[in-house]
Design a protein around this motif. Structure first.
Motif, PDB file in Angstrom:
ATOM      1  N   LYS A 107       7.813  -9.411  30.544  1.00 35.32           N
ATOM      2  CA  LYS A 107       9.216  -9.822  30.718  1.00 35.32           C
ATOM      3  C   LYS A 107       9.774  -9.308  32.049  1.00 35.32           C
ATOM      4  O   LYS A 107      10.428 -10.047  32.784  1.00 35.32           O
ATOM      5  N   SER A 108       9.522  -8.054  32.361  1.00 41.89           N
ATOM      6  CA  SER A 108      10.071  -7.478  33.602  1.00 41.89           C
ATOM      7  C   SER A 108       9.536  -8.198  34.835  1.00 41.89           C
ATOM      8  O   SER A 108      10.286  -8.543  35.750  1.00 41.89           O
ATOM      9  N   ARG A 161      11.349 -10.964  37.825  1.00 42.44           N
ATOM     10  CA  ARG A 161      11.218 -10.734  39.273  1.00 42.44           C
ATOM     11  C   ARG A 161      10.456 -11.858  39.952  1.00 42.44           C
ATOM     12  O   ARG A 161      10.809 -12.284  41.061  1.00 42.44           O
ATOM     13  N   ARG A 197      21.630  -7.244  35.541  1.00 38.90           N
ATOM     14  CA  ARG A 197      21.667  -6.174  36.549  1.00 38.90           C
ATOM     15  C   ARG A 197      20.962  -6.596  37.832  1.00 38.90           C
ATOM     16  O   ARG A 197      21.438  -6.299  38.930  1.00 38.90           O
ATOM     17  N   ARG A 207      26.781   1.752  36.192  1.00 40.20           N
ATOM     18  CA  ARG A 207      25.586   2.226  36.891  1.00 40.20           C
ATOM     19  C   ARG A 207      25.160   1.293  38.029  1.00 40.20           C
ATOM     20  O   ARG A 207      24.567   1.748  39.000  1.00 40.20           O
ATOM     21  N   ALA A 229      16.838   7.533  35.417  1.00 41.35           N
ATOM     22  CA  ALA A 229      15.760   6.672  35.907  1.00 41.35           C
ATOM     23  C   ALA A 229      15.976   5.295  35.314  1.00 41.35           C
ATOM     24  O   ALA A 229      15.959   5.138  34.097  1.00 41.35           O
ATOM     25  N   SER A 230      16.215   4.301  36.153  1.00 43.74           N
ATOM     26  CA  SER A 230      16.431   2.939  35.659  1.00 43.74           C
ATOM     27  C   SER A 230      15.922   1.925  36.664  1.00 43.74           C
ATOM     28  O   SER A 230      16.411   1.851  37.793  1.00 43.74           O
ATOM     29  N   ALA A 231      14.932   1.146  36.236  1.00 44.38           N
ATOM     30  CA  ALA A 231      14.373   0.129  37.131  1.00 44.38           C
ATOM     31  C   ALA A 231      15.366  -0.989  37.382  1.00 44.38           C
ATOM     32  O   ALA A 231      15.352  -1.613  38.445  1.00 44.38           O
ATOM     33  N   VAL A 272      18.664  -0.688  37.629  1.00 43.62           N
ATOM     34  CA  VAL A 272      19.638  -0.217  38.621  1.00 43.62           C
ATOM     35  C   VAL A 272      18.971  -0.119  39.993  1.00 43.62           C
ATOM     36  O   VAL A 272      19.504  -0.599  40.996  1.00 43.62           O
ATOM     37  N   ARG A 332       9.838   1.752  36.107  1.00 40.80           N
ATOM     38  CA  ARG A 332       8.862   0.728  36.500  1.00 40.80           C
ATOM     39  C   ARG A 332       9.106   0.255  37.940  1.00 40.80           C
ATOM     40  O   ARG A 332      10.261   0.125  38.364  1.00 40.80           O
ATOM     41  N   ILE A 371       9.776   3.794  27.618  1.00 38.12           N
ATOM     42  CA  ILE A 371      11.145   3.691  27.099  1.00 38.12           C
ATOM     43  C   ILE A 371      11.311   2.532  26.104  1.00 38.12           C
ATOM     44  O   ILE A 371      11.995   2.675  25.090  1.00 38.12           O
ATOM     45  N   ASP A 372      10.638   1.399  26.358  1.00 36.05           N
ATOM     46  CA  ASP A 372      10.804   0.258  25.448  1.00 36.05           C
ATOM     47  C   ASP A 372       9.899   0.350  24.209  1.00 36.05           C
ATOM     48  O   ASP A 372      10.046  -0.438  23.276  1.00 36.05           O
ATOM     49  N   GLU A 417      18.806   7.434  26.943  1.00 34.45           N
ATOM     50  CA  GLU A 417      18.914   6.046  27.414  1.00 34.45           C
ATOM     51  C   GLU A 417      18.732   5.033  26.283  1.00 34.45           C
ATOM     52  O   GLU A 417      19.211   3.906  26.363  1.00 34.45           O
ATOM     53  N   ARG A 452      13.195  -5.406  19.671  1.00 34.61           N
ATOM     54  CA  ARG A 452      12.171  -4.364  19.512  1.00 34.61           C
ATOM     55  C   ARG A 452      12.321  -3.608  18.185  1.00 34.61           C
ATOM     56  O   ARG A 452      11.344  -3.080  17.651  1.00 34.61           O
TER      57      ARG A 452
END
Ligand code: S3P
Length: 447
Positions: free
Chosen positions: A22-23, A27, A99, A127, A171-173, A175, A199, A326-327, A350, A402
């Motif tokens: 998904k990430s 992109r 975001r 953020r 830590a946030s990919a 943001v 990530r 995190i996921d 988070e 999830r």
């Protein structure tokens, strides 16, 4: 609203592929839209979240055509070729769409408004708004439950940004990516420093396409468009299998057992910023092999192999490992329910601002199946018991894909059929989840 009826499962086995990550999918589509020329994007999941990004780009003037096997032909308009959308852009449930688009749109010479569903409208946006404002954009949203916080709808008015050097508190990919995307359009260099290894797909993919993005030091990402010819190369992009989706299948195998053939998930992204769940499962005593590793389009991919399930033990999950998993924390907690001893998850506050408050919803889901689980301010504690099957029960997903999938995995080891309610959201990230589990030998019926 659909539900899943989940039946106690015998051992699982077979070779499967999970839908595209998904990430990376977000992109790939986004950067293809900014490329100079036509880009074929293959391997996309078809999940609703990725489709939101596709629809957003179309609204911004990018022509995107469907091709065979879910591939997309994206007619890139060039870095400076977007035009104003005719109305608000609907990001649905997708925090990543909102975001990342916020960063991109904050840099455009036209105004844009981003909206989403009821869950996305509860997610914090300060953020991204705060650093984008520092770069020179005007970002407005609504105030909500938490003082000083900003919520969607977000309106971005920008252009003429300046680079910044910023240190993120979390830590946030998402943001980091928003800032890097805005930085592509800013005057001077933009540097983002993070407290943990989020990530890095944005950095890898942009660099592969010729953008001036670097990672000069650990936990530091930089974009400096000075002297850049403002070209993103039109190269075919392939999205590898989603490691987060693979985690549900591997966890299912660990809990239900595996057949002599083993359980193999092929072609999964094994970027080290995403493989915290493998390290966590190993710390819990699981043996998962990473085979046939190779690099495709700047990302390492491999087959993940589970041949046997040994005794599982509880573990402490904290620090950088939590960032890298995190996921996957909800499904790791499902595994912890059948591991000997206590599992503690720390430094995971988070989780409270994901698609649901996952500390609350994970504890609730496990308790509904008879597991001893407790909430902590920054995580949770689970008392596992390998000798006792879970108690049949009904779990509400709280609108979170999830949580729905983690509950299904846990329910495979209950002593009778269970119900997981409100599972339409699974299609946001993992279309075909129940069918794949069924292919492996489980029984998960839509009802
Ligand atoms: C994502 C980053 C993570 C993750 C989300 C996808 C991304 O969120 O939880 O599912 O694609 O950049 P944060 O950036 O909020 O940690």
């Amino acid at each position: 609203m659909a539900d899943f009826r989940v039946f106690p499962s015998g051992p699982l086995g077979g070779r499967v592929r999970v839908p595209g990550d998904k990430s990376i999918g977000h992109r790939a589509v986004l950067f293809a839209g900014l490329a100079r020329g036509v880009v074929e994007v293959t391997g996309l999941s078809g999940g609703e979240d990725n489709q939101r990004t596709v629809a957003a780009l179309r609204a911004l003037g990018v022509r995107i055509e469907p091709a065979a096997d879910g591939a997309l032909i994206v007619h890139g308009v060039g870095v400076d070729g977007l035009r104003a959308a005719p109305g608000p852009i609907d990001c649905g449930n997708s925090g990543t769409s909102m975001r990342l688009l916020a960063g991109l749109l904050a840099a455009q010479p036209f105004a844009s408004t981003l909206v989403g569903d009821e869950y996305l409208h509860r997610r914090p946006m300060r953020r991204v708004a705060e650093p984008l404002t520092r770069m020179g954009a005007r970002v407005t949203g609504t105030t909500g439950t938490r003082a000083g916080e900003l919520y969607p709808p977000l309106t971005l008015e920008g252009g003429a940004l300046s680079g910044i050097d910023c240190s993120l508190e979390i830590a946030s990919a998402q943001v980091k990516s928003a800032i890097l995307l805005a930085g592509l359009f800013a005057r001077g260099a933009t540097v983002v420093r993070e407290p943990g290894p989020s990530r890095d797909h944005t950095e890898r993919l942009l660099a592969t396409l010729g953008a001036p993005v670097t990672t000069p030091a650990p936990l530091t990402s930089c974009v400096d468009p000075t002297g850049w010819d403002r070209t993103l190369l039109a190269r075919p992009l392939h999205v590898p299998g989603d490691p987060s989706s693979s985690a549900f299948l591997l966890a299912a195998g660990l809990l239900a057992g595996v057949t002599a053939a083993g359980l193999v998930v092929e072609g999964v992204c094994v970027n080290p910023t995403r493989t915290g769940f493998l390290d966590a499962l190993r710390a819990m005593g699981a043996e998962i092999l990473v085979e046939h590793e190779r690099v495709v389009g700047g990302e390492p991919i491999a087959d993940l192999v589970l041949r046997a399930t040994g005794d599982l033990v509880g573990a402490t999950l904290e620090g950088a490992l939590v960032v890298r998993a995190i996921d996957e924390i909800p499904v790791l907690c499902a595994v912890a329910a059948r591991a000997r001893g206590v599992t503690v998850v720390r430094n995971a506050e988070e989780l409270r601002v994901k698609e649901s408050d996952r500390i609350v919803t994970t504890v609730r889901a496990l308790r509904a199946l008879g597991v001893r689980a407790e909430e902590r301010p920054d995580g949770l504690v689970i008392e596992g018991d390998p000798s006792r099957p879970l108690t049949p029960g009904a779990v509400d997903s709280a609108g979170d894909h999830r949580i729905a999938m983690a509950a299904v995995v846990a329910a495979l080891t209950a002593s009778g059929p269970c119900l997981v309610r409100d599972v339409d959201n699974v299609a946001t990230s993992f279309p075909g989840f129940a069918r794949l589990l069924t292919d492996l030998g489980a029984r998960v019926d839509p009802s």
